[in-house]
Design a protein around this motif. Structure first.
Motif, mmCIF file in Angstrom:
data_model
loop_
_atom_site.group_PDB
_atom_site.id
_atom_site.type_symbol
_atom_site.label_atom_id
_atom_site.label_comp_id
_atom_site.label_asym_id
_atom_site.label_seq_id
_atom_site.Cartn_x
_atom_site.Cartn_y
_atom_site.Cartn_z
ATOM 1 N N ASP A 1 21.014 -10.383 6.107
ATOM 2 C CA ASP A 1 20.294 -11.066 7.185
ATOM 3 C C ASP A 1 20.833 -10.694 8.567
ATOM 4 O O ASP A 1 21.016 -11.548 9.431
ATOM 5 N N VAL A 2 21.091 -9.413 8.734
ATOM 6 C CA VAL A 2 21.563 -8.914 10.027
ATOM 7 C C VAL A 2 20.353 -8.426 10.817
ATOM 8 O O VAL A 2 19.446 -7.828 10.247
ATOM 9 N N ASP A 3 20.342 -8.717 12.103
ATOM 10 C CA ASP A 3 19.260 -8.213 12.939
ATOM 11 C C ASP A 3 19.668 -6.841 13.464
ATOM 12 O O ASP A 3 20.526 -6.739 14.341
ATOM 13 N N ALA A 4 19.086 -5.803 12.903
ATOM 14 C CA ALA A 4 19.491 -4.441 13.281
ATOM 15 C C ALA A 4 18.275 -3.571 13.530
ATOM 16 O O ALA A 4 17.210 -3.782 12.949
ATOM 17 N N ASP A 5 18.478 -2.600 14.389
ATOM 18 C CA ASP A 5 17.441 -1.603 14.649
ATOM 19 C C ASP A 5 17.608 -0.449 13.677
ATOM 20 O O ASP A 5 18.725 -0.010 13.416
ATOM 21 N N CYS A 6 16.486 0.056 13.195
ATOM 22 C CA CYS A 6 16.551 1.167 12.243
ATOM 23 C C CYS A 6 17.068 2.434 12.933
ATOM 24 O O CYS A 6 17.961 3.090 12.427
ATOM 25 N N SER A 7 16.498 2.760 14.076
ATOM 26 C CA SER A 7 16.822 4.017 14.758
ATOM 27 C C SER A 7 16.646 5.211 13.834
ATOM 28 O O SER A 7 17.308 6.230 13.989
ATOM 29 N N CYS A 8 15.758 5.076 12.857
ATOM 30 C CA CYS A 8 15.537 6.147 11.879
ATOM 31 C C CYS A 8 15.000 7.401 12.570
ATOM 32 O O CYS A 8 15.300 8.516 12.158
ATOM 33 N N PHE A 9 14.195 7.199 13.610
ATOM 34 C CA PHE A 9 13.648 8.328 14.354
ATOM 35 C C PHE A 9 13.971 8.159 15.836
ATOM 36 O O PHE A 9 13.113 8.334 16.692
ATOM 37 N N GLY A 10 15.208 7.807 16.114
ATOM 38 C CA GLY A 10 15.606 7.562 17.485
ATOM 39 C C GLY A 10 14.865 6.344 18.033
ATOM 40 O O GLY A 10 14.843 5.292 17.404
ATOM 41 N N ASP A 11 14.243 6.531 19.199
ATOM 42 C CA ASP A 11 13.497 5.415 19.776
ATOM 43 C C ASP A 11 12.049 5.423 19.315
ATOM 44 O O ASP A 11 11.256 4.592 19.743
ATOM 45 N N GLN A 12 11.689 6.371 18.456
ATOM 46 C CA GLN A 12 10.319 6.444 17.945
ATOM 47 C C GLN A 12 10.210 5.664 16.635
ATOM 48 O O GLN A 12 11.193 5.500 15.911
ATOM 49 N N ASN A 13 9.030 5.206 16.357
ATOM 50 C CA ASN A 13 8.785 4.523 15.102
ATOM 51 C C ASN A 13 7.759 5.319 14.309
ATOM 52 O O ASN A 13 6.783 5.799 14.866
ATOM 53 N N MET A 14 7.983 5.456 13.012
ATOM 54 C CA MET A 14 7.007 6.136 12.180
ATOM 55 C C MET A 14 6.527 5.150 11.132
ATOM 56 O O MET A 14 7.268 4.797 10.221
#
Lengths: 190, 221
Positions: free
Chosen positions: A111-124
């Motif tokens: 239950d951590v609030d985290a950003d994926c950053s999987c594609f940097g600042d882009q979302n796919m």
């Protein structure tokens, strides 16, 4: 007399399936690396946000991962696209996807609030905040990865040009087999 | 044999990634993810003028003024504004490693909701570190949008916000609250730039909304 080795993978499968999957999967990882490499600080902060390791005691490990992972994605992605040591690249991408899925599940279940950053600042497809969408997306990406690991890069690849013919199981459960074709002998019979 | 070839190829990729990553680390700016040292906890509040909430009718339509102050709000009767002097402010309202929180609902060293609102009334600058779509959907009145990633993705836009806040100003940073890392990441960037009085709101934006404190919608001007 020359002998040409003919891989079991057909040209149709190579062009219609293996090549598009290689370009698609490799392209996804090249795109991910392209967005991460100019923003290493943000990626390091994202890794820290996953809280998999203690950022106070393992900050060096997090920074190292932030520098290495994008380059790994870029190299493996490019190798997969051109079909050079493609099975190794597919294995690397598969392991990376498995690690990402583990990290995402860790974030979800703690239950951590985290950003994926999987594609940097882009979302796919998915949003930027970690959730089940990213887990499903990465699991879906595992399918072509396993397929390419199993079937190899196909005939339209640098592996083929450099003479690394594919040796795939002739039948499930049997040993690998390379089929050879004697061109000259066949021509004399004709 | 096949497995050996695949494994050796994988090791080659890992080696190359380490090589490129090391070279990149040598030529790139140092990456800092250490805990932010936010400096003197007893520094007086510095910001713009005291402010009061905009009227409900103006919510979502007005844009924050250049210095974070609504000119019309300054003309409001003084008795409507509760202003505490720096001496009256609890010391644990500032980010301090040694501070002990009086409100257990927020992480130690961060501002409670009431402390945050008191600072807001005194004219402290508020910075929203959440995602842009969240900011546009609703944010604390007069807040600027400045996530840490903006410094990497659009530095001109990030420094346009930075330039609107004096380096010695009191800046309160918020995100979704709790274990949200975004506020700390933005605080680290602002600290590197030279901001000296950074405070983090331990309560999240949803808590602010639930308390009925002033909010507005729309993007950053």
């Amino acid at each position: 007399m020359s002998r040409n080795e003919i891989p079991r993978t057909g040209m149709t499968e190579s062009i219609l399936l293996q090549l598009p999957l290689r370009v698609l999967l490799g392209g996804v990882f090249v795109y991910a690396a392209y967005n991460k490499i100019p923003a290493i600080q943000s990626f390091a902060e994202a890794i820290k946000g996953f809280q998999i390791v203690d950022s106070e005691t393992h900050s060096g490990l997090i920074v190292m991962a932030a520098f290495v992972i994008p380059w790994f994605e870029l190299i493996a992605g490019l190798m997969l696209i051109v079909g050079f040591r493609a099975r190794s690249a597919a294995l690397g991408i598969g392991l990376l996807l498995a690690a990402f899925i583990y990290a995402l599940l860790h974030v979800i279940f703690t239950d951590v609030d985290a950003d994926c950053s999987c594609f940097g600042d882009q979302n796919m497809i998915c949003g930027s905040t970690v959730g089940w969408c990213q887990v499903i997306r990465n699991t879906v990406l595992l399918v072509p990865t396993v397929y390419l690991l199993w079937r190899g890069p196909g005939r339209v690849s640098l592996d083929q040009i450099f003479g690394k013919t594919e040796q795939i199981p002739a039948e499930p459960g049997k040993a690998t087999q390379t089929i050879t074709y004697d061109v000259d002998a066949d021509a004399s019979r004709a | 044999m096949r497995c050996m070839q695949i494994t050796s190829g994988l090791l080659s990729i890992i080696g190359a990634a380490f090589l490129f990553g090391t070279v990149h680390a040598l030529i790139a700016k140092p990456v800092d993810i250490s805990k932010v040292d936010l400096g003197d906890a007893n520094k007086p509040v510095v910001g713009a003028e005291p402010r009061v909430p905009k009227t409900d009718a103006s919510k979502g339509t007005e844009t924050p003024p250049e210095n974070g102050v609504d000119e019309t709000s300054i003309d409001e009767p003084a008795e409507q504004v509760v202003i505490k002097t720096p001496e009256e402010m609890p010391t644990d309202a500032r980010i301090d490693e040694n501070a002990s929180g009086i409100d257990a609902s927020v992480p130690e060293g961060t501002l409670t909701l009431q402390q945050s609102y008191d600072l807001w009334e005194q004219g402290a600058y508020f910075v929203d570190a959440r995602h842009e779509h969240e900011f546009e959907a609703g944010h604390i009145e007069y807040a600027f949008w400045l996530p840490s990633t903006l410094f990497d993705t659009d530095s001109d836009r990030a420094f346009a916000v930075v330039d609107r806040m004096p380096p010695d100003a009191t800046v309160v940073i918020y995100c979704v609250g709790g274990e949200c890392d975004a506020s700390h990441n933005t605080a680290r960037r602002l600290k590197q730039i030279g901001f000296s009085d950074l405070r983090i709101m331990g309560a999240g934006y949803d808590d602010w909304v639930a308390a009925g404190f002033p909010t507005e919608e729309g993007g950053q001007p």
